[in-house]
Write an enzyme that holds these catalytic residues in place. Structure first.
Site, PDB file in Angstrom:
ATOM      1  N   TYR A 141      24.246   1.992 -24.260  1.00 25.02           N
ATOM      2  CA  TYR A 141      23.420   0.674 -24.781  1.00 25.02           C
ATOM      3  C   TYR A 141      22.835   1.040 -25.838  1.00 25.02           C
ATOM      4  O   TYR A 141      21.799   0.210 -26.470  1.00 25.02           O
ATOM      5  CB  TYR A 141      22.277   0.243 -23.546  1.00 25.02           C
ATOM      6  CG  TYR A 141      23.108  -0.579 -22.472  1.00 25.02           C
ATOM      7  CD1 TYR A 141      23.602  -1.734 -22.807  1.00 25.02           C
ATOM      8  CD2 TYR A 141      22.917  -0.182 -21.272  1.00 25.02           C
ATOM      9  CE1 TYR A 141      24.106  -2.444 -21.682  1.00 25.02           C
ATOM     10  CE2 TYR A 141      23.430  -1.154 -20.144  1.00 25.02           C
ATOM     11  CZ  TYR A 141      24.036  -2.009 -20.353  1.00 25.02           C
ATOM     12  OH  TYR A 141      24.742  -3.027 -19.348  1.00 25.02           O
TER      13      TYR A 141
ATOM     14  N   LYS B 210      26.704  -3.586 -11.799  1.00 24.60           N
ATOM     15  CA  LYS B 210      25.506  -2.971 -11.871  1.00 24.60           C
ATOM     16  C   LYS B 210      24.431  -2.583 -10.480  1.00 24.60           C
ATOM     17  O   LYS B 210      24.954  -3.089  -9.680  1.00 24.60           O
ATOM     18  CB  LYS B 210      24.489  -3.815 -12.688  1.00 24.60           C
ATOM     19  CG  LYS B 210      25.077  -3.971 -14.128  1.00 24.60           C
ATOM     20  CD  LYS B 210      24.071  -4.864 -14.943  1.00 24.60           C
ATOM     21  CE  LYS B 210      24.392  -5.146 -16.447  1.00 24.60           C
ATOM     22  NZ  LYS B 210      23.641  -5.647 -17.188  1.00 24.60           N
TER      23      LYS B 210
ATOM     24  N   GLU C 174      34.328   0.381 -25.368  1.00 26.10           N
ATOM     25  CA  GLU C 174      33.492   0.789 -23.996  1.00 26.10           C
ATOM     26  C   GLU C 174      34.449   1.432 -23.051  1.00 26.10           C
ATOM     27  O   GLU C 174      34.160   2.181 -22.193  1.00 26.10           O
ATOM     28  CB  GLU C 174      32.896  -0.499 -23.311  1.00 26.10           C
ATOM     29  CG  GLU C 174      31.634  -0.953 -24.386  1.00 26.10           C
ATOM     30  CD  GLU C 174      31.231  -2.338 -24.022  1.00 26.10           C
ATOM     31  OE1 GLU C 174      30.293  -2.815 -24.675  1.00 26.10           O
ATOM     32  OE2 GLU C 174      31.644  -2.972 -23.063  1.00 26.10           O
TER      33      GLU C 174
ATOM     34  N   HIS D  47      28.181  -6.510 -16.235  1.00 25.12           N
ATOM     35  CA  HIS D  47      28.291  -6.418 -17.737  1.00 25.12           C
ATOM     36  C   HIS D  47      29.635  -6.564 -17.864  1.00 25.12           C
ATOM     37  O   HIS D  47      30.466  -6.234 -17.446  1.00 25.12           O
ATOM     38  CB  HIS D  47      27.924  -5.028 -18.157  1.00 25.12           C
ATOM     39  CG  HIS D  47      28.239  -4.820 -19.624  1.00 25.12           C
ATOM     40  ND1 HIS D  47      27.647  -5.065 -20.660  1.00 25.12           N
ATOM     41  CD2 HIS D  47      29.498  -4.230 -19.985  1.00 25.12           C
ATOM     42  CE1 HIS D  47      28.125  -4.928 -21.710  1.00 25.12           C
ATOM     43  NE2 HIS D  47      29.575  -4.120 -21.465  1.00 25.12           N
TER      44      HIS D  47
ATOM     45  N   ASN E 111      21.236  -8.250 -13.469  1.00 28.82           N
ATOM     46  CA  ASN E 111      21.974  -9.303 -13.833  1.00 28.82           C
ATOM     47  C   ASN E 111      23.423  -8.971 -13.325  1.00 28.82           C
ATOM     48  O   ASN E 111      24.494  -9.780 -13.681  1.00 28.82           O
ATOM     49  CB  ASN E 111      22.183  -9.939 -15.114  1.00 28.82           C
ATOM     50  CG  ASN E 111      22.296  -9.092 -16.312  1.00 28.82           C
ATOM     51  OD1 ASN E 111      22.791  -7.890 -16.031  1.00 28.82           O
ATOM     52  ND2 ASN E 111      22.643  -9.614 -17.494  1.00 28.82           N
TER      53      ASN E 111
HETATM   54  P1  CMP Z   1      24.245  -6.666 -20.637  1.00 27.37           P
HETATM   55  O1  CMP Z   1      25.281  -7.743 -20.662  1.00 27.37           O
HETATM   56  O2  CMP Z   1      24.754  -5.326 -19.613  1.00 27.37           O
HETATM   57  O3  CMP Z   1      24.176  -6.163 -21.973  1.00 27.37           O
HETATM   58  C1  CMP Z   1      22.436  -5.842 -22.337  1.00 27.37           C
HETATM   59  C2  CMP Z   1      21.577  -5.770 -21.187  1.00 27.37           C
HETATM   60  O4  CMP Z   1      20.481  -5.624 -21.286  1.00 27.37           O
HETATM   61  C3  CMP Z   1      21.909  -7.150 -20.368  1.00 27.37           C
HETATM   62  O5  CMP Z   1      23.010  -7.337 -19.887  1.00 27.37           O
HETATM   63  C4  CMP Z   1      20.531  -7.277 -19.276  1.00 27.37           C
HETATM   64  O6  CMP Z   1      20.871  -6.508 -18.202  1.00 27.37           O
HETATM   65  C5  CMP Z   1      19.509  -6.213 -20.164  1.00 27.37           C
HETATM   66  N1  CMP Z   1      18.446  -7.019 -20.594  1.00 27.37           N
HETATM   67  C6  CMP Z   1      17.175  -6.863 -20.151  1.00 27.37           C
HETATM   68  N2  CMP Z   1      16.333  -7.784 -20.905  1.00 27.37           N
HETATM   69  C7  CMP Z   1      17.129  -8.426 -21.742  1.00 27.37           C
HETATM   70  C8  CMP Z   1      16.579  -9.419 -22.573  1.00 27.37           C
HETATM   71  N3  CMP Z   1      15.576  -9.830 -22.822  1.00 27.37           N
HETATM   72  N4  CMP Z   1      17.587 -10.071 -23.365  1.00 27.37           N
HETATM   73  C9  CMP Z   1      18.763  -9.560 -23.257  1.00 27.37           C
HETATM   74  N5  CMP Z   1      19.324  -8.223 -22.412  1.00 27.37           N
HETATM   75  C10 CMP Z   1      18.276  -8.121 -21.703  1.00 27.37           C
END
Ligand code: CMP
Length: 140
Positions: free
Chosen positions: A51, A11, A128, A117, A114
């Site tokens: 998403y 990311k 995906e 993904h 984070n």
């Molecule tokens: P990802 O695994 O890419 O899937 C959804 C993404 O939403 C997650 O990682 C985070 O980057 C983002 N995200 C932001 N806020 C939240 C939240 N409160 N709970 C879960 N995902 C979140």
């Protein structure tokens, strides 16, 4: 033991901090092979579609803004139980909950930024992967 493919994104928070090599070294050390890879900016349309499952969540607009804020690395990983192995190496979504030594525990800035993904099931991995890669772009 199943040879599987999963979809991975490095990311914008991680590309900004020049962490792609360190992240991929961890994925490769865990037995995952990068069989397709491209670095690009996601368009707003691509991020929203990718998403879409989260579109009713309060964090959706922020997530789309974050995912389009810098380049990402899109990749296909292959290996035995690749979906599960990738999720173990990544750690929990929220870095505060991620196990020691995982990518998110070491590198993630927040639950949103984070760093990585990974697909949550083989079925979603197939969806995906096909969203971003043509079959002829994936090699061994
Ligand atoms: P990802 O695994 O890419 O899937 C959804 C993404 O939403 C997650 O990682 C985070 O980057 C983002 N995200 C932001 N806020 C939240 C939240 N409160 N709970 C879960 N995902 C979140």
């Amino acid at each position: 033991m199943t040879l599987e493919r999963t979809f991975s994104i490095i990311k914008p928070d991680a590309t900004r901090r020049n962490l792609t090599g360190q992240i991929n070294a961890r994925l490769e050390s865990a037995g995952l092979r990068i069989v397709a890879q491209k670095r690009k900016y996601l368009s707003e349309k691509e991020a929203k579609a990718f998403y879409a499952v989260h579109q009713e969540r309060p964090f959706f607009d922020d997530l789309v803004a974050f995912m389009t804020s810098g380049p990402v690395v899109l990749q296909v990983l292959e290996g035995t139980n690749a979906v599960l192995v990738n999720r173990e190496v990544m750690g929990a979504t929220n870095p505060a909950d991620a196990a020691k030594g995982t990518i998110r525990q070491e590198f993630a800035e927040s639950i949103e930024a984070n760093s990585v993904h990974g697909s949550d099931s083989p079925e979603n991995a197939a969806i995906e992967i096909s969203y971003f890669f043509a079959g002829c772009e994936i090699t061994e």
